[in-house]
Design a protein around this motif. Structure first.
Motif, PDB file in Angstrom:
ATOM      1  N   HIS A  35       0.668  -1.246  -0.543  1.00  0.00           N
ATOM      2  CA  HIS A  35       0.070   0.354   0.119  1.00  0.00           C
ATOM      3  C   HIS A  35       1.115   1.308  -0.066  1.00  0.00           C
ATOM      4  CE1 HIS A  35      -3.574   2.477   0.689  1.00  0.00           C
ATOM      5  NE2 HIS A  35      -3.281   3.047   1.734  1.00  0.00           N
ATOM      6  N   LEU A  36       0.609   1.934  -1.633  1.00  0.00           N
ATOM      7  CA  LEU A  36       1.689   3.403  -1.714  1.00  0.00           C
ATOM      8  C   LEU A  36       1.095   4.427  -1.097  1.00  0.00           C
ATOM      9  CD1 LEU A  36       3.292   2.587  -5.139  1.00  0.00           C
ATOM     10  CD2 LEU A  36       4.538   1.616  -2.609  1.00  0.00           C
ATOM     11  N   VAL A  96       5.583   7.006   0.692  1.00  0.00           N
ATOM     12  CA  VAL A  96       6.509   7.423  -0.413  1.00  0.00           C
ATOM     13  C   VAL A  96       7.401   8.933  -0.165  1.00  0.00           C
ATOM     14  CG1 VAL A  96       6.556   7.390  -2.958  1.00  0.00           C
ATOM     15  CG2 VAL A  96       5.635   5.822  -2.010  1.00  0.00           C
ATOM     16  N   GLU A  97       8.078   9.430  -0.563  1.00  0.00           N
ATOM     17  CA  GLU A  97       8.197  10.945   0.003  1.00  0.00           C
ATOM     18  C   GLU A  97       9.036  11.307  -0.900  1.00  0.00           C
ATOM     19  OE1 GLU A  97       8.389  13.997   0.781  1.00  0.00           O
ATOM     20  OE2 GLU A  97       7.896  13.880   3.371  1.00  0.00           O
ATOM     21  N   ASP A  98       9.572  13.311  -1.349  1.00  0.00           N
ATOM     22  CA  ASP A  98      10.127  13.791  -2.643  1.00  0.00           C
ATOM     23  C   ASP A  98      11.569  13.371  -2.080  1.00  0.00           C
ATOM     24  OD1 ASP A  98       9.405  15.109  -1.320  1.00  0.00           O
ATOM     25  OD2 ASP A  98       8.975  16.547  -2.290  1.00  0.00           O
ATOM     26  N   ILE A  99      11.802  13.558  -0.938  1.00  0.00           N
ATOM     27  CA  ILE A  99      12.984  14.187   0.154  1.00  0.00           C
ATOM     28  C   ILE A  99      13.521  14.385   1.348  1.00  0.00           C
ATOM     29  CG2 ILE A  99      12.749  16.746  -0.186  1.00  0.00           C
ATOM     30  CD1 ILE A  99      15.879  16.619  -0.918  1.00  0.00           C
ATOM     31  N   VAL A 100      14.023  13.587   2.218  1.00  0.00           N
ATOM     32  CA  VAL A 100      13.346  13.518   3.707  1.00  0.00           C
ATOM     33  C   VAL A 100      15.190  14.429   3.862  1.00  0.00           C
ATOM     34  CG1 VAL A 100      14.611  11.972   5.799  1.00  0.00           C
ATOM     35  CG2 VAL A 100      13.900  11.542   3.688  1.00  0.00           C
ATOM     36  N   ASP A 101      15.337  15.775   4.621  1.00  0.00           N
ATOM     37  CA  ASP A 101      16.205  16.647   4.584  1.00  0.00           C
ATOM     38  C   ASP A 101      15.711  16.413   6.375  1.00  0.00           C
ATOM     39  OD1 ASP A 101      17.178  19.142   3.806  1.00  0.00           O
ATOM     40  OD2 ASP A 101      15.497  19.901   4.414  1.00  0.00           O
ATOM     41  N   LYS A 122       7.214   1.094   5.804  1.00  0.00           N
ATOM     42  CA  LYS A 122       8.776   0.965   5.633  1.00  0.00           C
ATOM     43  C   LYS A 122       8.280   2.458   5.299  1.00  0.00           C
ATOM     44  CE  LYS A 122      10.986  -3.471   5.473  1.00  0.00           C
ATOM     45  NZ  LYS A 122      11.665  -3.958   4.561  1.00  0.00           N
ATOM     46  N   LEU A 123       9.270   3.160   4.973  1.00  0.00           N
ATOM     47  CA  LEU A 123       9.905   4.667   4.315  1.00  0.00           C
ATOM     48  C   LEU A 123      10.553   4.857   3.118  1.00  0.00           C
ATOM     49  CD1 LEU A 123      10.799   6.702   6.993  1.00  0.00           C
ATOM     50  CD2 LEU A 123       8.719   6.832   6.140  1.00  0.00           C
ATOM     51  N   CYS A 124      10.525   5.407   1.674  1.00  0.00           N
ATOM     52  CA  CYS A 124      10.693   5.443   0.551  1.00  0.00           C
ATOM     53  C   CYS A 124      11.204   6.527   0.488  1.00  0.00           C
ATOM     54  CB  CYS A 124      10.158   4.702  -0.649  1.00  0.00           C
ATOM     55  SG  CYS A 124      10.773   4.689  -2.130  1.00  0.00           S
ATOM     56  N   THR A 125      12.434   7.750   0.227  1.00  0.00           N
ATOM     57  CA  THR A 125      12.520   8.229  -0.392  1.00  0.00           C
ATOM     58  C   THR A 125      13.301   8.636  -1.151  1.00  0.00           C
ATOM     59  OG1 THR A 125      13.429  11.307   0.482  1.00  0.00           O
ATOM     60  CG2 THR A 125      14.701   9.178   1.036  1.00  0.00           C
ATOM     61  N   GLY A 143      16.066   6.463  -2.893  1.00  0.00           N
ATOM     62  CA  GLY A 143      16.704   6.552  -4.555  1.00  0.00           C
ATOM     63  C   GLY A 143      17.997   6.806  -4.600  1.00  0.00           C
ATOM     64  N   PHE A 144      18.178   8.040  -3.694  1.00  0.00           N
ATOM     65  CA  PHE A 144      20.000   9.279  -3.646  1.00  0.00           C
ATOM     66  C   PHE A 144      20.532   9.705  -2.438  1.00  0.00           C
ATOM     67  CE2 PHE A 144      18.508   8.761  -8.463  1.00  0.00           C
ATOM     68  CZ  PHE A 144      19.345   7.892  -9.054  1.00  0.00           C
ATOM     69  N   GLU A 145      21.215  10.128  -2.117  1.00  0.00           N
ATOM     70  CA  GLU A 145      21.685  10.737  -0.433  1.00  0.00           C
ATOM     71  C   GLU A 145      22.929  12.002  -2.005  1.00  0.00           C
ATOM     72  OE1 GLU A 145      24.484   9.020   1.601  1.00  0.00           O
ATOM     73  OE2 GLU A 145      22.665   7.578   2.349  1.00  0.00           O
TER      74      GLU A 145
END
Ligand code: IMP
Ligand code: MG
Length: 174
Positions: A35-36, A96-101, A122-125, A143-145
């Motif tokens: 479930h996204l 599902v997030e765009d960015i974790v700041d 769970k978290l996916c960014t 995805g990317f740091e």
């Protein structure tokens, strides 16, 4: 002041990485339905592309949280502008997030959504700026740091602009 956008991650790099994340999630959730939960608006481009790359059954829901503050810094005060349509009970949730700041938005959301008794959460960014973290947030899929620079594109905005760029760029003021 003139603005320009310098490419940080090309469209090809982003698409390739999202495909890899989709494959990892498909492997990890064999036999389950994922479930996204999309955090609007920034997460929407990423979630759509990610969902297309997941091969186990997928359901989706959307929420919107705004963190007060200027356009380039989050204040830590999170307001739920739009809540989810459906309950999370017994579902395997991936936020599902765009960015974790700073991590403030996500640590608030994990707690709030975790209280709704999902089977797992769970978290996916797409992007992570680890240098900027002020709260302890465990990210399961990244995805990317990236370095501590203000980025736009692929859903991320600067004053609501640039979300539609198919790559990730850094706004530069010339
Ligand atoms: P956090 O609560 O500080 O982790 O960040 C929350 C939100 O700030 C993110 O979901 C983005 O919407 C926004 N944000 C943080 N960094 C950037 C950036 O570099 N570009 C665009 N938006 C950002
Ligand atoms: Mg966001």
């Amino acid at each position: 002041m003139a603005e320009s956008v310098r490419v940080l991650l090309t469209e090809e790099e982003v698409d390739k990485r999202i495909k890899e994340l989709g494959e990892a999630i498909s492997r990890d959730y064999q036999g389950e339905t994922v479930h996204l939960v999309c955090v609007l608006k920034g997460g929407v481009f990423f979630m759509c592309e990610l969902a297309k790359r997941i091969t186990v059954p997928v359901t989706m829901d959307f929420m919107s949280a705004s963190s007060y503050g200027s356009s380039t810094k989050s204040s830590g005060v999170v307001k739920i502008v739009k809540d989810l349509d459906e309950p999370l009970k017994d579902r395997h949730v991936i936020i599902v997030e765009d960015i974790v700041d700073s991590g403030r938005t996500l640590s608030y959301l994990i707690k709030m959504l975790g209280d709704r008794e999902p089977a797992s959460i769970k978290l996916c960014t797409l992007l992570d700026k680890p240098e900027r973290r002020v709260t302890d947030v465990k990210v399961d899929y990244t995805g990317f740091e990236i370095p501590d620079e203000f980025v736009v594109g692929y859903g991320l905005d600067y004053d609501q602009r640039y979300r539609n760029l198919p790559y990730i760029g850094v706004v530069e003021f010339n």
